[in-house]
Design a protein around this motif. Structure first.
Motif, PDB file in Angstrom:
ATOM      1  N   MET A 159     -17.845   5.853  -0.357  1.00  0.00           N
ATOM      2  CA  MET A 159     -18.893   4.974   0.163  1.00  0.00           C
ATOM      3  C   MET A 159     -19.913   5.727   1.007  1.00  0.00           C
ATOM      4  N   ASN A 160     -19.670   6.988   1.236  1.00  0.00           N
ATOM      5  CA  ASN A 160     -20.520   7.770   2.125  1.00  0.00           C
ATOM      6  C   ASN A 160     -20.525   7.222   3.529  1.00  0.00           C
ATOM      7  N   GLN A 161     -19.357   6.844   4.004  1.00  0.00           N
ATOM      8  CA  GLN A 161     -19.256   6.314   5.366  1.00  0.00           C
ATOM      9  C   GLN A 161     -18.070   6.941   6.083  1.00  0.00           C
ATOM     10  N   PRO A 162     -18.173   7.095   7.401  1.00  0.00           N
ATOM     11  CA  PRO A 162     -17.057   7.707   8.122  1.00  0.00           C
ATOM     12  C   PRO A 162     -15.884   6.731   8.261  1.00  0.00           C
ATOM     13  N   SER A 163     -14.728   7.290   8.532  1.00  0.00           N
ATOM     14  CA  SER A 163     -13.555   6.464   8.755  1.00  0.00           C
ATOM     15  C   SER A 163     -13.742   5.631  10.025  1.00  0.00           C
ATOM     16  N   THR A 164     -13.232   4.400   9.992  1.00  0.00           N
ATOM     17  CA  THR A 164     -13.288   3.550  11.190  1.00  0.00           C
ATOM     18  C   THR A 164     -11.919   3.504  11.846  1.00  0.00           C
ATOM     19  N   GLY A 165     -11.043   4.442  11.497  1.00  0.00           N
ATOM     20  CA  GLY A 165      -9.704   4.437  12.083  1.00  0.00           C
ATOM     21  C   GLY A 165      -8.846   3.308  11.532  1.00  0.00           C
ATOM     22  N   SER A 166      -9.047   2.990  10.254  1.00  0.00           N
ATOM     23  CA  SER A 166      -8.360   1.849   9.655  1.00  0.00           C
ATOM     24  C   SER A 166      -7.336   2.215   8.583  1.00  0.00           C
ATOM     25  N   ALA A 167      -7.001   3.497   8.476  1.00  0.00           N
ATOM     26  CA  ALA A 167      -6.070   3.902   7.412  1.00  0.00           C
ATOM     27  C   ALA A 167      -4.642   3.570   7.815  1.00  0.00           C
ATOM     28  N   ARG A 168      -3.922   2.830   6.965  1.00  0.00           N
ATOM     29  CA  ARG A 168      -2.550   2.469   7.310  1.00  0.00           C
ATOM     30  C   ARG A 168      -1.669   2.557   6.081  1.00  0.00           C
ATOM     31  N   ARG A 169      -0.384   2.700   6.322  1.00  0.00           N
ATOM     32  CA  ARG A 169       0.595   2.710   5.236  1.00  0.00           C
ATOM     33  C   ARG A 169       1.912   2.168   5.765  1.00  0.00           C
ATOM     34  N   GLN A 170       2.702   1.592   4.887  1.00  0.00           N
ATOM     35  CA  GLN A 170       3.986   1.028   5.286  1.00  0.00           C
ATOM     36  C   GLN A 170       4.932   2.143   5.716  1.00  0.00           C
ATOM     37  N   SER A 171       4.909   3.256   4.973  1.00  0.00           N
ATOM     38  CA  SER A 171       5.850   4.351   5.245  1.00  0.00           C
ATOM     39  C   SER A 171       5.373   5.602   4.525  1.00  0.00           C
ATOM     40  N   TYR A 172       6.160   6.638   4.612  1.00  0.00           N
ATOM     41  CA  TYR A 172       5.849   7.913   3.945  1.00  0.00           C
ATOM     42  C   TYR A 172       5.802   7.732   2.422  1.00  0.00           C
ATOM     43  N   GLN A 173       6.259   6.585   1.937  1.00  0.00           N
ATOM     44  CA  GLN A 173       6.278   6.377   0.489  1.00  0.00           C
ATOM     45  C   GLN A 173       4.931   5.930  -0.075  1.00  0.00           C
ATOM     46  N   TYR A 174       3.966   5.748   0.782  1.00  0.00           N
ATOM     47  CA  TYR A 174       2.662   5.258   0.324  1.00  0.00           C
ATOM     48  C   TYR A 174       1.526   6.126   0.833  1.00  0.00           C
ATOM     49  N   PRO A 175       0.514   6.396  -0.028  1.00  0.00           N
ATOM     50  CA  PRO A 175      -0.688   7.026   0.526  1.00  0.00           C
ATOM     51  C   PRO A 175      -1.424   5.968   1.356  1.00  0.00           C
ATOM     52  N   PRO A 176      -2.125   6.381   2.407  1.00  0.00           N
ATOM     53  CA  PRO A 176      -2.775   5.390   3.269  1.00  0.00           C
ATOM     54  C   PRO A 176      -4.049   4.862   2.618  1.00  0.00           C
ATOM     55  N   THR A 177      -4.442   3.664   3.025  1.00  0.00           N
ATOM     56  CA  THR A 177      -5.730   3.131   2.625  1.00  0.00           C
ATOM     57  C   THR A 177      -6.180   2.182   3.715  1.00  0.00           C
ATOM     58  N   SER A 178      -7.429   1.746   3.665  1.00  0.00           N
ATOM     59  CA  SER A 178      -7.919   0.916   4.767  1.00  0.00           C
ATOM     60  C   SER A 178      -7.259  -0.452   4.760  1.00  0.00           C
ATOM     61  N   ARG A 179      -6.813  -0.863   5.933  1.00  0.00           N
ATOM     62  CA  ARG A 179      -6.087  -2.119   6.115  1.00  0.00           C
ATOM     63  C   ARG A 179      -6.547  -2.741   7.419  1.00  0.00           C
ATOM     64  N   MET A 180      -6.117  -3.978   7.637  1.00  0.00           N
ATOM     65  CA  MET A 180      -6.448  -4.648   8.889  1.00  0.00           C
ATOM     66  C   MET A 180      -5.440  -4.298   9.980  1.00  0.00           C
ATOM     67  N   THR A 181      -5.804  -4.571  11.237  1.00  0.00           N
ATOM     68  CA  THR A 181      -4.874  -4.371  12.361  1.00  0.00           C
ATOM     69  C   THR A 181      -4.735  -5.705  13.081  1.00  0.00           C
ATOM     70  N   ASN A 182      -5.598  -5.929  14.070  1.00  0.00           N
ATOM     71  CA  ASN A 182      -5.662  -7.231  14.729  1.00  0.00           C
ATOM     72  C   ASN A 182      -7.034  -7.793  14.375  1.00  0.00           C
ATOM     73  N   THR A 183      -7.045  -8.816  13.535  1.00  0.00           N
ATOM     74  CA  THR A 183      -8.316  -9.306  12.997  1.00  0.00           C
ATOM     75  C   THR A 183      -8.558 -10.711  13.491  1.00  0.00           C
ATOM     76  N   TYR A 184      -9.713 -10.953  14.093  1.00  0.00           N
ATOM     77  CA  TYR A 184      -9.907 -12.273  14.695  1.00  0.00           C
ATOM     78  C   TYR A 184     -11.355 -12.718  14.719  1.00  0.00           C
ATOM     79  N   ILE A 185     -11.490 -14.030  14.805  1.00  0.00           N
ATOM     80  CA  ILE A 185     -12.804 -14.635  15.013  1.00  0.00           C
ATOM     81  C   ILE A 185     -12.987 -14.768  16.516  1.00  0.00           C
TER      82      ILE A 185
END
Lengths: 469, 452
Positions: free
Chosen positions: A332-358
């Motif tokens: 996307m030509n954009q920097p990381s927003t510190g959102s890469a997560r994975r369940q465990s060492y068995q998964y490559p990380p990808t962007s996920r939510m953390t605490n998401t709120y309105i």
């Protein structure tokens, strides 16, 4: 450096460097190691007695190699030098290019600890944990004679990770989670209904107080009883008031997943091309923030080693940005927003939510109810799911009430609410001032991760409610 | 430490440290997965994973511990933790480690070399061919969500201190495609898959055509007015429902008071058209197995026979408690979980009419082809469900316009009483863990559809 319970080092820095180098001998651009050591305990109580007590140790190493926009991922449980180098060699075979010039110099940087743990659950006697579970059971079972069975599940886990990459990043982190889940069953003749509550956080045993456990236990039974005696939920389109806390699942499903670079980077999200455009009512400001202390979805560092940040996703209805990880960010030509997560060492990380709120607005919950002529008041929500490509989502009401002429008049059983992402967000016409958070597990391609969803009480002008006629 | 030495060591130590009986379960899997995006392998994953679970009884209380570190020190820790865990138990239940009573096990061959007749390079070429073919089928195909291949080899070893000593090796591969179609800003998606361990059975064009056609058929789908209507639930969708409510047939849930089937053995609980089987020995089903999660031999059983609840699923412990002889449905999701009760190949027996004949028999109704949100929109304990759905209207015995943005709601226990017809198009879903659910298409007298 990750050290196990016996005080043994898991893998030395030198070996990590060797493995990272070996992975790049066939022309890869970047390599990364993720080492995980986790101890977990689960205990289950049913019918007043502890039925199950299970503990375990997870240990593994995940290796990722990136070349261009593509990645290779390999994992193993074996941490000896030969196995790790073999892993790196095998993984790198998928690329057949010329080795680039580089030098790997791992420099440890400290991870800021946003999530203080006071009482490590590992140091707490099982008697204390059992006391909590039995307290919850007693209070839930004795709430009413209609309560026929109560299940209580307890969990605590302690995870240590090391993240190192070919750019010289080297970080370690420790994460402690604990949760208590209460499930109460109310029964009459040929019917049963369930009420569920939980206490969960990225926190130590200090999370639990008898008073809150008693409240949650009674609440689970209250819900079960109410739903047993409730009418079925109505069916069709109507205004829906969604209470605060876990009600935030509406945003998580309607929008959250669609704002992860995971779908956006490949154009598989309805939000992909809409930055700067109106995607929600102007009452909606939505944020994903992994930096909030001790929330169930919080992180000290993301699973690529990037610090978390407060990401304003939507501001007064305008789409501002996405949750981005390194690899999708490249696309996307954009920097990381510190959102890469994975369940465990068995998964490559990808962007996920953390605490998401309105974010909270101006109205009070009372005002919102009083302003509704007829509609559904969804007090407790279950989970949901979404197809980010089409925006179609669903989520479940666990405890609902009919609102008529500005008053709550009667309880109704659960139903699913469905809609399409942007459509529903634009129909949010009231936002309360009482922000609260609920905890859940979110599943996606990098596995299941703990998240919180949050919001104040909100009203959606119109949604399809899947009740019975 | 090699497996055999590990197992011997753990069982010896366990008995020495005070356990009455013990069991070791080791599972090892190797995985390969390939994802293609825009003609390139976007993600390539290889994995080697092993884990060991120990459980042991002390005075009929059971403690569990597992580890992914297979060195001797970790084995000592596992035994110590399992002992602590056993001490925490205060349930009156009598936990049992299964004794080998000269059991005979059927032979199931779940390993097929044909999975490797195509090398990795050729599998990649296949994925590229699938991508190209999908786009060639129709100009409305906008993008491909997922185009992937995966394969797993799995080895399980189960040994206990009472004579059970079992080993099983199996493999499976799958292709999965999900496409996105668009016309005039209407976006729809659909997927299809192949799984099995004989790639000779795989027809990539057929799989791709099914996915693309499913998606195209949804274009211009509309919501409809809410109403109660005769509902034809398509085979895969009904299989999902059966799967979601299957926990009610577990003797463990029944005995623990979380299933409405308590006390209903021998009673009519469904339409007489309905027969449901649990058969761990089915041919050509990947999760078929000759022994269950505690090492007992498996066998086929009728759960519902023409509407009557004839059997429920047992493991040794629940069978002993219930005073019955039959068990063989001990479930063990992985080395990280306890032994409970789980269905194997759990399916509705097929009826006489074809899918087309079922449609023709309905004057006014709806076909439900997909249901979503099963993990949230239904409650196995109450039986209530309210699920996002897609499908088609039926008018005068013909399939008419596509429908989406609707929910289908009802209660499982009422629904199975209202079955008026069952088709002959039995289909199994992708297996999930240790169970695989299947069903033909089923017609329900009335369900509530909510929409506009």
């Amino acid at each position: 450096m990750v050290v196990d319970d016996r005080g043994e080092f898991m893998i030395t820095k030198d070996l990590i460097t060797e493995v990272l180098e070996q992975s790049l001998t066939t022309g890869g651009d970047f390599s990364e190691l993720y080492i995980e050591y986790k101890n977990k305990l689960t205990m289950k109580l049913i019918g007043g007695a502890i039925e199950e007590s299970l503990s375990g140790t997870d240990y593994g190493i995940g290796l990722r190699i990136i070349h261009g926009l593509n990645s290779i991922y390999a994992y193993t449980n074996k941490n000896d030098r030969d196995s790790l180098l073999a892993l790196a060699t095998e993984a790198s075979q998928a690329i057949t290019k010329k080795k680039k010039d580089f030098q790997i110099d791992l420099r440890e940087t400290l991870v800021k600890n946003n999530n203080v743990i006071e009482k490590n659950p590992k140091t707490i006697d099982s008697e204390e944990k059992i006391h909590l579970m039995k307290l919850a059971y007693q209070e839930a079972k004795e709430y009413d004679e209609l309560i026929s069975q109560v299940k209580v599940n307890y969990m605590d886990q302690h995870k240590k990770i090391t993240i190192a990459n070919s750019e010289g990043l080297y970080k370690t982190d420790e994460q402690t989670f604990t949760s208590l889940n209460i499930q109460s069953i109310a029964k009459k003749e040929n019917e049963m209904q369930v009420g569920r509550t939980k206490i969960a956080a990225y926190q130590g045993f200090e999370l639990y107080h008898d008073q809150e456990v008693i409240e949650k236990a009674r609440e689970a039974s209250e819900i079960a009883k109410k739903m047993l005696l409730a009418d079925p939920c109505p069916s069709g389109k109507m205004p829906v008031i969604i209470d605060n806390g876990f009600g935030g699942v509406i945003f998580h499903e309607a929008c959250g997943h669609g704002l992860e670079a995971t779908s956006v980077a490949k154009g598989n999200s309805v939000f992909a091309d809409k930055v700067g455009q109106r995607v929600a009512s102007e009452l909606v400001t939505a944020i994903d923030d992994g930096t909030r202390s001790n929330l169930w979805g919080s992180i000290n560092v993301d699973d690529e080693g990037t610090p978390p940040q407060k990401n304003v996703l939507i501001e007064k209805g305008i789409l501002k940005g996405f949750m981005v990880d390194r690899l999708n960010g490249k696309r996307m030509n954009q920097p990381s927003t510190g959102s890469a997560r994975r369940q465990s060492y068995q998964y490559p990380p990808t962007s996920r939510m953390t605490n998401t709120y309105i974010a909270p607005g101006e109205s009070t919950k009372q005002e919102i109810i009083e302003a509704t002529d007829y509609g559904l008041y969804a007090k407790k929500m279950g989970g949901g799911s979404v197809n980010p490509a089409t925006g179609e989502f669903n989520f479940a009401v666990m405890e609902g009430y009919i609102v008529k002429d500005g008053k709550i008049i009667k309880p109704v059983r659960g139903a699913s609410l469905i809609g399409k992402g942007i459509d529903v967000l634009k129909k949010i016409d009231k936002v309360g001032n009482n922000l609260a958070f609920g905890q859940g597990m979110c599943g996606s391609i990098s596995g299941s991760v703990p998240v919180t969803v949050g919001q104040p009480t909100i009203r959606v002008k119109e949604m399809t409610v899947g009740g019975v006629k | 430490m090699e497996n055999k030495n590990l197992i011997d060591y753990v069982l010896e130590q366990a008995l020495e440290k005070g356990f009455d009986d013990g069991e070791v379960y080791i599972a090892r899997t190797k995985n390969l997965s390939l994802k293609l995006f825009e003609s390139e392998i976007d993600t390539y994953t290889i994995a080697d994973n092993v884990g060991l679970s120990f459980r042991g009884t002390i005075n009929q209380k059971i403690g569990y511990a597992y580890t992914e570190r297979l060195d001797q020190g970790s084995m000592d820790q596992v035994i110590e933790h399992a002992k602590e865990n056993a001490r925490s138990i205060d349930s009156d239940d009598q936990e049992i480690i299964l004794e080998n009573r000269d059991y005979e096990y059927k032979t199931i061959n779940n390993y097929c070399e044909n999975l490797y007749h195509l090398g990795t390079r050729e599998k990649i070429e296949l994925l590229k061919a699938i991508e190209k073919y999908a786009f060639s089928l129709d100009e409305r195909v906008k993008s491909i969500n997922y185009n992937q291949y995966g394969e797993t080899i799995s080895e399980i070893q189960l040994v206990n201190s009472k004579g059970i000593d079992l080993y099983e090796k199996s493999n499976v591969g799958y292709f999965y495609i999900s496409v996105i179609v668009e016309r005039n800003e209407d976006i729809q998606s659909a997927s299809h898959y192949f799984y099995g361990n004989d790639l000779g059975d795989f027809n990539y064009k057929e799989m791709t055509e099914i996915a693309v056609n499913k998606a195209l058929n949804l274009l211009d789908a509309r919501s409809i007015e809410s109403k109660n209507v005769t509902t034809l639930i398509k085979n895969e969708a009904f299989a999902s429902l059966i799967g979601a409510f299957s926990s009610n047939f577990s003797a463990e849930n029944i005995q623990k008071g979380s299933s409405l089937l308590q006390g209903k053995l021998g009673e009519t609980i469904a339409s007489e058209q309905l027969t449901v089987l649990d058969n761990p020995l089915l041919d050509h089903q990947i999760i078929s197995r000759s022994f269950d999660g505690e090492g007992a031999p498996t066998r086929c059983k009728k759960i519902i026979d023409n509407g009557i609840l004839t059997q429920v699923l047992h493991n040794k412990k629940t069978a002993t408690k219930a005073g019955v002889e039959d068990f063989g449905n001990a479930g063990r999701h992985s080395y990280k979980s306890k032994v409970d009760v789980a269905p194997s190949n759990f399916y509705v027996e097929k009826g006489e009419q074809t899918y087309e004949q079922l449609i023709e028999s309905i004057d006014e109704g709806i076909i439900i082809t997909d249901v979503q949100g099963l993990h949230a929109g239904l409650d196995a304990i109450s039986g209530d469900f309210s699920l996002a759905a897609k499908g088609f209207l039926i008018n005068d015995g013909q399939r008419k316009q596509p429908v989406n943005q609707i929910t289908v709601s009802g209660n499982f226990y009422e629904m199975i009483k209202d079955i008026i017809a069952i088709g002959s198009d039995l289909q199994f879903k992708l297996p999930g863990g240790q169970s695989c659910f299947g069903s033909p298409s089923v017609v329900i007298d009335q369900l509530t559809i909510s929409g506009k």
